[in-house]
Design an enzyme around this catalytic site. Sequence first.
Site, short mmCIF file in Angstrom:
data_model
loop_
_atom_site.label_atom_id
_atom_site.label_comp_id
_atom_site.label_asym_id
_atom_site.label_seq_id
_atom_site.Cartn_x
_atom_site.Cartn_y
_atom_site.Cartn_z
N ASP A 101 -24.40 -27.25 59.22
CA ASP A 101 -23.97 -27.53 57.85
C ASP A 101 -24.47 -28.90 57.38
O ASP A 101 -24.81 -29.76 58.20
CB ASP A 101 -22.43 -27.51 57.75
CG ASP A 101 -21.86 -26.13 58.02
OD1 ASP A 101 -22.62 -25.14 57.92
OD2 ASP A 101 -20.66 -26.05 58.34
N1 URA Z 1 -19.70 -24.51 62.77
C1 URA Z 1 -19.48 -25.07 61.56
O1 URA Z 1 -18.43 -24.89 60.95
N2 URA Z 1 -20.48 -25.83 61.06
C2 URA Z 1 -21.64 -26.09 61.69
O2 URA Z 1 -22.50 -26.81 61.18
C3 URA Z 1 -21.83 -25.49 62.95
C4 URA Z 1 -20.84 -24.70 63.47
#
Ligand code: URA
Length: 250
Positions: A101
């Site tokens: 993310d």
């Molecule tokens: N889980 C999440 O919520 N975000 C990420 O970036 C990776 C795994």
Amino acid sequence: MRLDRFLSNNTEFSRKQIRLMLAQGMAKVAGQTVTEGRLDINEFTEVTFDNKTLQSKTAHYLMINKPCGCLSATSDPKHPTIMERVNEPFRRQLHIGGRLDFNTSGLLLITNDGKWSRRLTQPEEKIAKVYRVETEDVIHPEYIEAFRQGMYFQYEGITTQPAELKILDDRLARLTLFEGRYHQVKRMFGRFNNRVTALHRESMGSIILDPSLAAGEYRALTPEEISFTAVPATIIPSTINSSATIPLFC
Ligand code: URA
């Protein structure tokens, strides 16, 4: 794909002609003369035939320490992307194997080898992905069993694979997942109404983020890293410095 099939798809010669030409030593694979049409090749095997190079593509594998505030994407009109950090002539060939993310930091793997990156990301492969997670509220011991049992995700209609949660401090944990569902870590902590305030990926399979890479820096993988193993989650945490601090959101 078999060499004879590749030659038949990529030249104007008939299968019979190809058999004869192979027998005459007119094919080279990775610089060596080959007469056996059954030989298996892939998209990165160098092939010359009848003195012409038919295929010559190098496989690239990079690890980058993704900073927060950066998209796991090749290009974006509004936000900085991780691919803009990669200063290599082959950049346009690359894709990301397992996105993070915008505000997640840590290990991101980048390659032009689709078969390799599929192995990293497909849930059936059960590759351990280890995250350090910081949360708004206290992480209680009851979480451990809930993560281990798996959680039903209505949107996908699946129950998550058993995940290993190790509580490191009141609001800090190390979580090992064996798949990579959309926003999985945040959604799992969300079941306890506990918001994730910082998230950092430490490893994927046996590939551990190189601690010498500052945020935004990258390096090529070593041959051992390229031939990674799924590595049981129980082995990974002991190899990682558990006192390391994770970067906060930007
Ligand atoms: N889980 C999440 O919520 N975000 C990420 O970036 C990776 C795994």
